[in-house]
Each structure stands twice: as structure tokens, then as C-alpha cells.
Design an enzyme around this catalytic site. Structure first.
Site, short mmCIF file in Angstrom:
data_model
loop_
_atom_site.label_atom_id
_atom_site.label_comp_id
_atom_site.label_asym_id
_atom_site.label_seq_id
_atom_site.Cartn_x
_atom_site.Cartn_y
_atom_site.Cartn_z
N TYR A 31 76.33 31.01 59.84
CA TYR A 31 76.95 32.07 59.61
C TYR A 31 77.96 31.98 60.22
O TYR A 31 78.95 31.19 59.89
CB TYR A 31 76.30 32.97 61.41
CG TYR A 31 76.93 31.65 62.38
CD1 TYR A 31 76.39 30.71 62.90
CD2 TYR A 31 77.85 32.55 62.73
CE1 TYR A 31 76.97 30.26 64.25
CE2 TYR A 31 78.52 32.64 63.97
CZ TYR A 31 78.05 31.03 64.72
OH TYR A 31 78.58 31.29 65.68
N LYS A 144 78.63 25.05 60.62
CA LYS A 144 79.09 26.63 61.57
C LYS A 144 77.16 26.86 61.76
O LYS A 144 76.45 27.90 60.75
CB LYS A 144 79.24 27.79 61.60
CG LYS A 144 79.70 28.64 62.53
CD LYS A 144 81.08 29.73 62.36
CE LYS A 144 81.47 30.52 63.00
NZ LYS A 144 81.13 30.85 64.23
N LEU A 200 83.61 22.57 65.98
CA LEU A 200 83.86 23.37 64.74
C LEU A 200 85.49 23.69 63.88
O LEU A 200 86.31 24.13 65.37
CB LEU A 200 83.55 24.59 65.09
CG LEU A 200 83.27 26.15 63.86
CD1 LEU A 200 82.40 25.28 63.01
CD2 LEU A 200 83.44 27.50 64.37
#
Ligand code: PDD
Length: 282
Positions: A31, A144, A200
Site C-alpha cells: 500500500y 510497505k 521503511l
């Protein structure tokens, strides 16, 4: 509200997702959250490139090109008259009888829709309190992925402690927040965890590193310990929705003077300037 559902714009009630969608059952998908300012996407290319990278890392082949997706998302914000807000988008591997393994040829399920996002202006001015928590996530935090269970649990712990975020520690090293990257300032040098599999690589983080370079603010992508975090001169966290957020209290302990730091405010200013620069050319 119109939802972009597998290439078509439809009402939410028309988005029929199957009970055996692999996103629903396994979190098997990826996402993005993208910010819109002044009716214009901010760092759209970068977010879409990261989506394609995340998908590729889980061997999910997306049935559209980056350019096609960007065009459809631009149409989505026009149709929904999004001026200031965000877009959430996710793609799952598709629907199949429930088995962990999958066969090739599944049809990925794609959705994108507007998210209300309020710029947290007050908190950006006053700073926020955070807690620390053990980082018990898997070892591919660079993807992600929809698997956010531990992020959800740690964020809930923060929420219950009236804290804005939980900063995660793996083996005593600060990795990132549950939905943000972490920056620490000590003696005018800015530190943040290197972009490895343990974090991330935030789009906001990457843009800030560029701005540090441009402004001649010394920085290092280096591991920081919990002790270094708690004795920092300044701490801030970054994300698409929080932007640059000063952290003034960690686990009940003041950071620096317990107010947003000088360099943090400079970074906020530079970031706001960049947003304006990028999103005022309609
Ligand atoms: N969160 N680290 C994690 C674990 C995140 O989930 C996020 C973003 C970030 C910051 O990345 P970026 O600057 O690209 O937003 C770092 C989004 C906003 C979310 O899940 O809502």
C-alpha cells in the site's frame, strides 16, 4: 465518494471484495499513503515508484504501468474534488482458495480512495510526546506491506498512553516509529537510521536528506541507541501525514529543553517551503 477499483471509478458500495481475497486473509499485498496539497499530489512519482518496488519485492506483478496509475490517481482526486487531504491505495495478490502458497495468474485487486488528512499544525508547533517500544516486526520493514499487526499493536499502546507515536527499538537501536521515521539531533548533526531492511525508507525521509544536503546541514545515516535518543538535543519524526513533527517528551522525559528545537524548526520551514514550491504550480 468515488473509489478507484481495478481501473474503474465506482461507488464504495460497488467495491465487492471476496472473502478469500489474499489481502483480507494473509495481508498479502502492499500500500501507499500519498498527500494532496492545493489539489496537487506531493511526491507522486516517488510514492508510485515505491509501490512498484514493494510489489516487486513480494513478487506481485502489477497489471498497470507507473504512468497509467499516476494518471488514474490524478483523475481520482479531480472526481472527488480533493483539495487538501490524502489518497490511500492498496493492491493485494488477488482471490484464491485459502492456501498459503499461490498459483501464478491471480488477478491483483486494486483500490484507491481519498483519506481526510488534517495538517497537525498545533502539534507541529508545540511538539508531541512519544513512548518507546520493542521492535518485534519481521525483517523486511523496507516493504510497505499490508501486514501491519505489530505496528497496530505498538501504536495502540502509544494511543493508550496519550502519546503521539511509539518509537521502536531493535536490540537497543532506534529503528523508526510505527508510522514514521525518526531523526535525532546532537551537537548540530542530524542522525537517522540507514535505509536498510529494518526500516521503511520514507518518502518524507528521503526528501529531507536532500534538503539537508542543499542547506548544508550535516547529517549521518547511522544507528542510534536508546541512550543517545534520550540524551539528544532535539528529536523529530517524519511521515506523509505528520510531515516534520518535533518530539519533546520520550517516555515521560524531556528532550532538550522540552520544546521544539532550533534545527527542527529550520527543517520544518524548509519542508513547508518545498511543499509550496511543488504544489503551487497548478
Ligand atoms: N506511514 N515508517 C513506517 C513504518 C511507516 O508506516 C511510514 C508511513 C513511514 C514514513 O514514510 P513516508 O514519509 O513515506 O510517509 C515510516 C504511512 C503514512 C501510514 O501508514 O499511514
Amino acid at each position: 465518494m468515488k473509489v478507484l477499483f481495478n481501473g474503474r471509478f465506482v461507488e464504495r458500495s460497488e467495491c465487492k471484495v471476496d472473502i478469500e481475497d489474499r489481502g483480507y486473509q494473509f495481508g498479502d499485498g502492499v500500500y501507499e499513503v500519498i498527500r494532496v496539497y492545493n489539489g496537487t499530489f506531493y511526491l507522486l512519482h516517488e510514492h508510485i515508484a515505491r509501490l512498484f518496488r514493494s510489489a516487486s519485492e513480494i513478487e506481485l506483478v502489477l497489471p498497470f504501468s507507473e504512468a497509467e496509475l499516476r494518471d488514474q490517481l490524478k483523475e481520482l482526486i479531480i472526481i472527488n474534488k480533493v483539495d487538501d487531504g490524502g489518497i490511500y491505495l492498496q493492491v493485494t495478490r488477488g482471490t484464491a482458495p485459502r492456501k498459503h502458497q499461490y498459483k501464478p495468474g491471480l488477478k491483483p485487486q486494486f483500490i484507491a480512495y481519498p483519506l481526510p488528512v488534517e495538517k497537525p499544525v498545533f502539534q507541529q508547533q508545540t511538539g508531541v510526546s512519544v513512548i518507546t517500544a520493542e521492535d518485534l516486526r519481521w525483517l523486511r520493514c523496507d516493504i510497505k506491506s499490508l501486514n501491519l499487526l505489530y505496528n497496530v499493536m505498538a501504536k495502540q499502546k502509544a494511543y493508550e498512553a496519550s502519546a503521539f507515536e511509539a518509537i521502536l527499538l531493535r536490540g537497543g537501536v532506534v529503528t523508526e516509529g510505527t508510522t514514521s521515521n525518526v531523526f535525532v539531533v546532537k551537537h548540530q548533526i542530524i542522525y537517522t537510521h540507514p535505509a536498510t531492511n529494518l526500516i521503511l525508507n520514507g518518502i518524507t525521509r528521503r526528501k529531507l536528506l536532500e534538503l539537508f544536503q542543499k542547506n548544508g546541514w550535516p547529517y549521518q545515516e547511522k544507528k542510534i541507541t536508546k541512550d543517545q535518543l534520550l540524551t539528544a538535543d532535539e528529536v523529530f519524526i517524519t511521515s506523509t501525514t505528520a510531515e516534520v513533527m518535533p518530539v519533546t517528551v520520550i517516555d515521560g522525559q524531556n528532550i532538550g529543553a522540552g520544546t521544539p528545537g532550533r534545527l527542527t524548526k529550520e527543517v520544518q520551514k524548509a519542508f513547508q517551503h518545498h511543499i509550496l514550491l511543488e504544489t503551487s504550480k497548478k
